[in-house]
Design an enzyme around this catalytic site. Structure first.
Site, short mmCIF file in Angstrom:
data_model
loop_
_atom_site.label_atom_id
_atom_site.label_comp_id
_atom_site.label_asym_id
_atom_site.label_seq_id
_atom_site.Cartn_x
_atom_site.Cartn_y
_atom_site.Cartn_z
CG ASP A 1 3.77 6.01 4.42
OD1 ASP A 1 4.63 5.75 5.29
OD2 ASP A 1 3.73 7.10 3.82
CD GLU B 1 8.55 9.63 6.10
OE1 GLU B 1 9.20 10.70 6.16
OE2 GLU B 1 8.56 8.90 5.08
CD GLU B 2 7.89 8.02 1.68
OE1 GLU B 2 8.23 9.15 1.26
OE2 GLU B 2 8.72 7.12 1.97
CG HIS C 1 11.91 7.75 -2.34
ND1 HIS C 1 11.05 8.83 -2.28
CD2 HIS C 1 11.94 7.26 -1.08
CE1 HIS C 1 10.59 8.99 -1.05
NE2 HIS C 1 11.13 8.03 -0.30
#
Length: 435
Positions: free
Chosen positions: A118, A176-177, A407
């Site tokens: 993702d 996963e996020e 990020h």
């Protein structure tokens, strides 16, 4: 990208990896001179598919998908595993997860490789030919690299299937996020839906790109690898009044400011300085007008820890600190915790078993063991089920300006990490099965 083959615009991942030549590598990765003939053979296979790996990673980077929405990515992964002749390919695990099983030609054990798929809700700012085409969505954490490495390892091992002792389970994980509010997802749901079952691996391996580590290097930890991540919401309640007469109300903004400062004393004065801990407030909102004392301030933050006992103590201490500040100012509060992923801990005997392979492939001077970090990973749910080894792949290249942290909208990788990542992981898996 100046040159693209026609296959790169097609959706089929099998076509992408089968026919497109893509950009040439800056420098082939051949590993150290002492690598065994077996390891050199893998390095040659990886070098041969490297251009296609770059094309694949760029395709994934241009078409990022948010957590629990990885439909295109999952189709590409499943199509490729089927094209490689995998014995079993399960789709729809934890919404869009894919689990593939490659059965070797010799009897042996089962191991697993995990890659997440993702992206993040970030608008990419780096001006590159493969820039995200989905507005406001970006592979800012390197999951496009993780997926590409996973598929590269699958291709290399599928070509050696007859010689593999045992089986390799490939787990391509969504979310996963973190899944959207109100939804389940990620590694926890994959475990719940049987991703580790039938057959159950006796070990699982995973990696993450790391922009604080230069290209060519592999970082590892014997035990603690990544932190537990908990989310909290703190609401301070005061009493609204005209801004000219603050003594007649209770200023929630002032109380909230004192809470922010006081919470940091937990880290600096109440927890052993050798115990990793982070308390960060990332969002604060309150008030509705310049001349009105706010009666409510809402803050959201994260707590990162490595030790389970420290994790429990910090939650209790935070409540004590906030209660004391609010009581002294005549304010009320609500403090809610949402426990997130547990700490990711490696299985030391597993690390010790495969480290010689990593050193032989990457070179002793390229394998490092830095201090533990406070980032979190839901790979921890797999690591709580079976022995695990989670390591880090260097992707930084200061000379090319590739240094931005994950990020962030400027994040990118030196694409030579694809060849290194596939080479190391393929050898780790085979090295473990052949022990």
């Amino acid at each position: 990208m100046k040159r693209r083959c026609a296959a790169s615009v097609m959706v089929g991942l099998g076509v992408l990896l089968a026919g497109c030549q893509g950009p040439r590598p800056d420098r082939p990765f051949t590993g150290p001179a002492r690598a065994s003939r077996h390891q050199q053979a893998i390095a040659a296979k990886v070098a041969a598919i490297y251009p296609r790996l770059v094309e694949l990673r760029r395709d994934l980077h241009m078409h990022p998908e948010l957590s629990n929405r990885e439909e295109r990515t999952a189709r590409l992964v499943a199509d490729r595993l089927r094209a490689l002749g995998f014995d079993e390919v399960r789709t729809g695990v934890a919404r869009h997860g894919v689990v593939g099983l490659l059965q070797g030609g010799r009897p042996g054990r089962v191991v697993a490789v995990r890659a997440d798929m993702d992206a993040l809700p970030i608008q990419e700012t780096r001006d590159v030919p493969y820039k995200s085409r989905n507005a406001g969505v970006m592979h800012a954490c390197g999951h496009d690299v993780h997926t590409t490495v996973g598929l590269g390892v699958a291709e290399v091992l599928a070509g050696m299937k007859a010689d593999i002792p045992g089986a390799v389970k490939f787990i391509f994980q969504p979310a996963e996020e973190g899944p959207p509010a109100g939804e389940e997802g990620g590694a926890r749901l994959m475990v719940k839906e049987g991703a580790l079952d039938n057959p159950r691996p006796e070990a699982i391996f995973g990696l993450h790109v790391m922009p604080t580590i230069e290209i060519g290097k592999i970082a590892y930890h014997y035990e603690a690898a990544m932190a537990a991540a908990d989310r909290f919401v703190l609401t301070v309640r005061g009493r609204k009044v005209h801004g000219a007469y603050p003594h007649l109300g209770v200023d929630a903004v002032v109380v909230a400011a004192q809470c922010v400062t006081a919470l940091q004393t937990i880290r600096s004065r109440r927890i052993d300085t050798l115990d990793p801990l982070v308390i960060s407030i990332g969002s604060i909102h309150g008030g509705n007008r310049s001349n009105i004392i706010a009666d409510e301030v809402r803050m959201e933050g994260t707590v990162r820890t490595h030790d389970g006992q420290v994790r429990e103590r910090v939650h209790r201490m935070m409540r004590e600190v906030v209660a004391g500040v609010c009581q002294g100012q005549g304010a009320g509060f609500e403090l809610d915790f949402a426990e997130g992923t547990p700490a990711t801990r490696n299985h030391r005997p597993l690390v010790e078993a495969v480290l010689p392979v990593i050193r032989a492939v990457a070179g002793d001077d390229h394998v490092i063991s830095p201090r533990v970090q406070m980032g979190a990973e839901d790979f921890s749910y797999f690591a709580h089920e079976v022995p695990a080894f989670y390591y880090f792949l260097g992707v930084a290249n200061p000379g090319k300006g590739i240094t931005a942290m994950v990020h962030t909208p400027e994040f990118d990788v030196d694409e030579r990490c694809l060849e290194i990542g596939v080479n190391v992981m393929a050898n780790v898996v085979l090295g473990y099965l052949e022990r």
